[in-house]
Motif scaffolding. Structure first.
Motif, PDB file in Angstrom:
ATOM      1  N   UNK A  85       0.856  -1.132  -0.006  1.00  0.00           N
ATOM      2  CA  UNK A  85      -0.105  -0.028   0.217  1.00  0.00           C
ATOM      3  C   UNK A  85       0.840   1.159   0.079  1.00  0.00           C
ATOM      4  N   UNK A  86       0.831   2.030  -0.860  1.00  0.00           N
ATOM      5  CA  UNK A  86       1.534   3.297  -1.244  1.00  0.00           C
ATOM      6  C   UNK A  86       0.694   4.575  -0.733  1.00  0.00           C
ATOM      7  N   UNK A  87       0.964   5.124   0.326  1.00  0.00           N
ATOM      8  CA  UNK A  87       0.107   6.231   0.858  1.00  0.00           C
ATOM      9  C   UNK A  87       0.959   7.689   0.291  1.00  0.00           C
ATOM     10  N   UNK A  88      -0.100   8.132  -0.469  1.00  0.00           N
ATOM     11  CA  UNK A  88       0.379   9.277  -1.212  1.00  0.00           C
ATOM     12  C   UNK A  88       1.618   9.205  -1.615  1.00  0.00           C
ATOM     13  N   UNK A  89       2.537  10.297  -1.764  1.00  0.00           N
ATOM     14  CA  UNK A  89       3.847  10.000  -2.159  1.00  0.00           C
ATOM     15  C   UNK A  89       4.275   9.526  -3.405  1.00  0.00           C
ATOM     16  N   UNK A  90       3.500  10.075  -4.520  1.00  0.00           N
ATOM     17  CA  UNK A  90       3.318   9.404  -5.586  1.00  0.00           C
ATOM     18  C   UNK A  90       4.558   9.301  -6.474  1.00  0.00           C
ATOM     19  N   UNK A  91       5.434  10.158  -6.372  1.00  0.00           N
ATOM     20  CA  UNK A  91       6.657  10.298  -7.185  1.00  0.00           C
ATOM     21  C   UNK A  91       7.661   9.102  -6.487  1.00  0.00           C
ATOM     22  N   UNK A  92       7.567   8.767  -5.319  1.00  0.00           N
ATOM     23  CA  UNK A  92       8.187   7.347  -4.822  1.00  0.00           C
ATOM     24  C   UNK A  92       7.474   6.365  -5.015  1.00  0.00           C
ATOM     25  N   UNK A  93       6.087   6.125  -4.621  1.00  0.00           N
ATOM     26  CA  UNK A  93       5.393   5.093  -4.767  1.00  0.00           C
ATOM     27  C   UNK A  93       5.017   4.474  -6.219  1.00  0.00           C
ATOM     28  N   UNK A  94       4.423   5.243  -7.012  1.00  0.00           N
ATOM     29  CA  UNK A  94       4.199   4.609  -8.241  1.00  0.00           C
ATOM     30  C   UNK A  94       5.037   3.882  -9.054  1.00  0.00           C
ATOM     31  N   UNK A  95       6.245   4.362  -9.093  1.00  0.00           N
ATOM     32  CA  UNK A  95       7.275   3.562  -9.852  1.00  0.00           C
ATOM     33  C   UNK A  95       7.619   2.257  -9.071  1.00  0.00           C
ATOM     34  N   UNK A  96       7.564   2.268  -7.831  1.00  0.00           N
ATOM     35  CA  UNK A  96       7.733   0.976  -7.019  1.00  0.00           C
ATOM     36  C   UNK A  96       6.632   0.081  -7.108  1.00  0.00           C
ATOM     37  N   UNK A  97       5.288   0.797  -7.280  1.00  0.00           N
ATOM     38  CA  UNK A  97       4.143  -0.297  -7.394  1.00  0.00           C
ATOM     39  C   UNK A  97       4.132  -0.984  -8.763  1.00  0.00           C
ATOM     40  N   UNK A  98       4.598  -0.115  -9.898  1.00  0.00           N
ATOM     41  CA  UNK A  98       4.619  -0.645 -11.115  1.00  0.00           C
ATOM     42  C   UNK A  98       5.393  -2.248 -11.000  1.00  0.00           C
ATOM     43  N   UNK A  99       6.509  -2.009 -10.379  1.00  0.00           N
ATOM     44  CA  UNK A  99       7.531  -3.188 -10.492  1.00  0.00           C
ATOM     45  C   UNK A  99       7.026  -4.319  -9.468  1.00  0.00           C
ATOM     46  N   UNK A 100       6.089  -3.995  -8.661  1.00  0.00           N
ATOM     47  CA  UNK A 100       5.887  -4.877  -7.673  1.00  0.00           C
ATOM     48  C   UNK A 100       4.485  -5.526  -8.266  1.00  0.00           C
ATOM     49  N   UNK A 101       3.706  -4.965  -8.962  1.00  0.00           N
ATOM     50  CA  UNK A 101       2.398  -5.420  -9.681  1.00  0.00           C
ATOM     51  C   UNK A 101       3.067  -6.313 -10.685  1.00  0.00           C
ATOM     52  N   UNK A 102       4.055  -5.936 -11.407  1.00  0.00           N
ATOM     53  CA  UNK A 102       4.559  -6.714 -12.552  1.00  0.00           C
ATOM     54  C   UNK A 102       4.906  -8.196 -12.009  1.00  0.00           C
ATOM     55  N   UNK A 103       5.358  -8.038 -10.691  1.00  0.00           N
ATOM     56  CA  UNK A 103       5.804  -9.174 -10.048  1.00  0.00           C
ATOM     57  C   UNK A 103       4.883 -10.137  -9.523  1.00  0.00           C
ATOM     58  N   UNK A 104       3.444  -9.870  -9.651  1.00  0.00           N
ATOM     59  CA  UNK A 104       2.548 -10.323  -9.271  1.00  0.00           C
ATOM     60  C   UNK A 104       1.925 -10.005  -7.554  1.00  0.00           C
ATOM     61  N   UNK A 105       2.620  -9.038  -7.138  1.00  0.00           N
ATOM     62  CA  UNK A 105       2.206  -8.511  -5.787  1.00  0.00           C
ATOM     63  C   UNK A 105       1.128  -7.629  -5.908  1.00  0.00           C
ATOM     64  N   UNK A 106      -0.027  -7.692  -5.380  1.00  0.00           N
ATOM     65  CA  UNK A 106      -1.107  -6.606  -5.354  1.00  0.00           C
ATOM     66  C   UNK A 106      -0.777  -5.260  -4.707  1.00  0.00           C
ATOM     67  N   UNK A 107      -1.329  -4.322  -5.516  1.00  0.00           N
ATOM     68  CA  UNK A 107      -0.765  -3.047  -5.007  1.00  0.00           C
ATOM     69  C   UNK A 107      -2.065  -1.976  -4.943  1.00  0.00           C
ATOM     70  N   UNK A 108      -2.051  -1.389  -3.922  1.00  0.00           N
ATOM     71  CA  UNK A 108      -3.079  -0.340  -3.729  1.00  0.00           C
ATOM     72  C   UNK A 108      -2.408   1.106  -3.379  1.00  0.00           C
ATOM     73  N   UNK A 109      -3.102   2.071  -3.876  1.00  0.00           N
ATOM     74  CA  UNK A 109      -2.485   3.288  -3.578  1.00  0.00           C
ATOM     75  C   UNK A 109      -3.555   4.115  -2.909  1.00  0.00           C
ATOM     76  N   UNK A 110      -3.197   4.719  -1.934  1.00  0.00           N
ATOM     77  CA  UNK A 110      -4.298   5.296  -0.908  1.00  0.00           C
ATOM     78  C   UNK A 110      -3.841   6.883  -0.781  1.00  0.00           C
ATOM     79  N   UNK A 111      -4.907   7.576  -1.372  1.00  0.00           N
ATOM     80  CA  UNK A 111      -4.860   9.215  -1.761  1.00  0.00           C
ATOM     81  C   UNK A 111      -4.232   9.029  -3.309  1.00  0.00           C
ATOM     82  N   UNK A 112      -5.373   9.534  -3.861  1.00  0.00           N
ATOM     83  CA  UNK A 112      -5.050   9.899  -5.430  1.00  0.00           C
ATOM     84  C   UNK A 112      -4.081  10.823  -5.743  1.00  0.00           C
ATOM     85  N   UNK A 113      -3.033  10.973  -6.507  1.00  0.00           N
ATOM     86  CA  UNK A 113      -2.106  12.133  -6.741  1.00  0.00           C
ATOM     87  C   UNK A 113      -3.335  13.156  -7.343  1.00  0.00           C
TER      88      UNK A 113
END
Length: 375
Positions: A85-113
């Motif tokens: 779960x990435x909480x805000x901080x989109x510049x840090x979290x979104x790139x991380x989430x892309x790589x985790x999601x591609x590896x099959x890890x469910x990703x949630x982002x809390x607070x829309x950019x």
């Protein structure tokens, strides 16, 4: 989970208050703050390492921030958590989430950019990065549904944390303030960069107000010792240490509740002030080079959340060179002096508060559990 600053820590803690009872034995770790730690969250790195705002300010710290993200990514790829779960901080979290999601890890982002305010093209990146988006403003849900991104409106956690009726007298008692004096609370920001650029102008504003009303009381809450020490240094360097200010540790909500008006840096804090139904002036300064780039990238005429939600300049905004102490003092003075204006703002903020109320802790926790069970 990764939360990058004080506001994210508070928002994430609200989710954890609903999630921890359902997952009492789960390991919850990553990057967070003291509010998250109250629910057994384990910090792998200090949250303030990510608390940098402004294009050029981020560049200065890029190597360190990038190193933290790379180490965290590898740890999570090895660990394969049930959800990230990435909480805000989109510049840090979104790139991380892309790589985790591609590896099959469910990703949630809390607070829309703020794609509705600027950089709307990021929604394509968000679609690549997140399995499910949690949004805190009602108008955001339609944006994500139209883009085919699973979304849940959870309300804004602060709308539950902050009471509908505010006990100003109790707040003043707690801080030792005069019940009959006018009180102005100053919130220059929680990031070091915000304190750096906002403090002098904000305290010069306080000086002007105190000259107009010698009985006026000024309260400045600081989120931590590092911020407090830096604030004091800036005030002394600007030769403003003779301005009578009550500097307090934490307790920003108490400081807002005690106030007749607030001078606040733009950000989540401005929404907090609105939920406390207080007149406010929003101001913000940053590195000039960052400002010259960012000022041309916005879609809306407002930057303050209360004004964005109201779709009008409900309260004044003073940005960069416009954030002059004389102008800000005049605007606050009008709010202190005009009882009809105070009442109008209070009613608008009450309506805003109702629109943001949901059972955020439970709704967000349920969304997390559904994402885990579906994976």
């Amino acid at each position: 989970m990764v939360a990058g600053e004080t506001s994210g820590d508070m928002l994430a803690a609200r989710m954890l208050s609903g999630l921890r009872p359902r997952l009492p034995d789960a390991l919850m770790h990553g990057i967070g703050g003291p509010c998250m730690a109250e629910y057994g969250f384990v910090n792998d790195w200090p949250m303030d390492k990510l608390s940098v705002r402004g294009l050029f300010e981020v560049l200065v710290h890029y190597r360190e921030i990038s190193g933290i993200r790379n180490q965290l990514r590898q740890r999570l790829l090895d660990e394969k958590p049930d959800v990230f779960i990435g909480v805000d901080a989109p510049d840090f979290n979104l790139d991380l989430e892309i790589q985790l999601k591609q590896a099959g890890i469910p990703t949630m982002h809390y607070i829309s950019p703020s794609i509705w305010a600027w950089r709307g093209g990021r929604i394509k990146k968000i679609a690549e990065a997140v399995s499910h988006m949690l949004v805190v403003f009602p108008f955001e849900e339609e944006i994500y549904r139209n883009a085919g991104i699973p979304v849940t409106y959870v309300g804004h956690p602060l709308a539950q944390v902050i009471p509908m009726e505010i006990d100003m007298a109790a707040a003043r008692d707690e801080l030792g303030l005069d019940k009959n004096a006018r009180v102005v609370t100053i919130l220059p920001g929680s990031r070091m960069s915000e304190i750096k650029y906002n403090t002098e102008a904000f305290i010069r504003t306080a000086k002007i107000l105190c000259e107009r009303d010698p009985h006026l009381q000024i309260v400045v809450p600081m989120v931590g010792e590092k911020q407090r020490s830096y604030y004091i240094k800036l005030v002394v360097d600007a030769k403003l240490d003779n301005v009578p200010v009550l500097l307090i540790d934490g307790r920003s909500h108490t400081a807002i509740a005690a106030a007749d008006a607030v001078l606040v840096a733009s950000g989540t804090a401005s929404l907090e002030v609105a939920l406390f139904k207080k007149p406010m002036v929003i101001a913000y300064k940053m590195m000039e080079a960052s400002w010259q780039i960012l000022r041309h990238m916005g879609y809306q005429p407002w930057i303050g959340l209360p004004n964005i939600l109201a779709r009008e300049f409900l309260v004044p905004e003073f940005l960069q060179s416009a954030a002059r102490p004389e102008a800000m003092a005049d605007a606050i003075w009008q709010q202190l002096s005009d009882s009809a204006l105070q009442e109008r703002l209070k009613q608008r903020f009450v309506d805003m508060h109702h629109s943001l109320l949901r059972d955020t802790a439970n709704v967000s926790a349920q969304a997390v559990l559904q994402l885990i069970s579906a994976s």
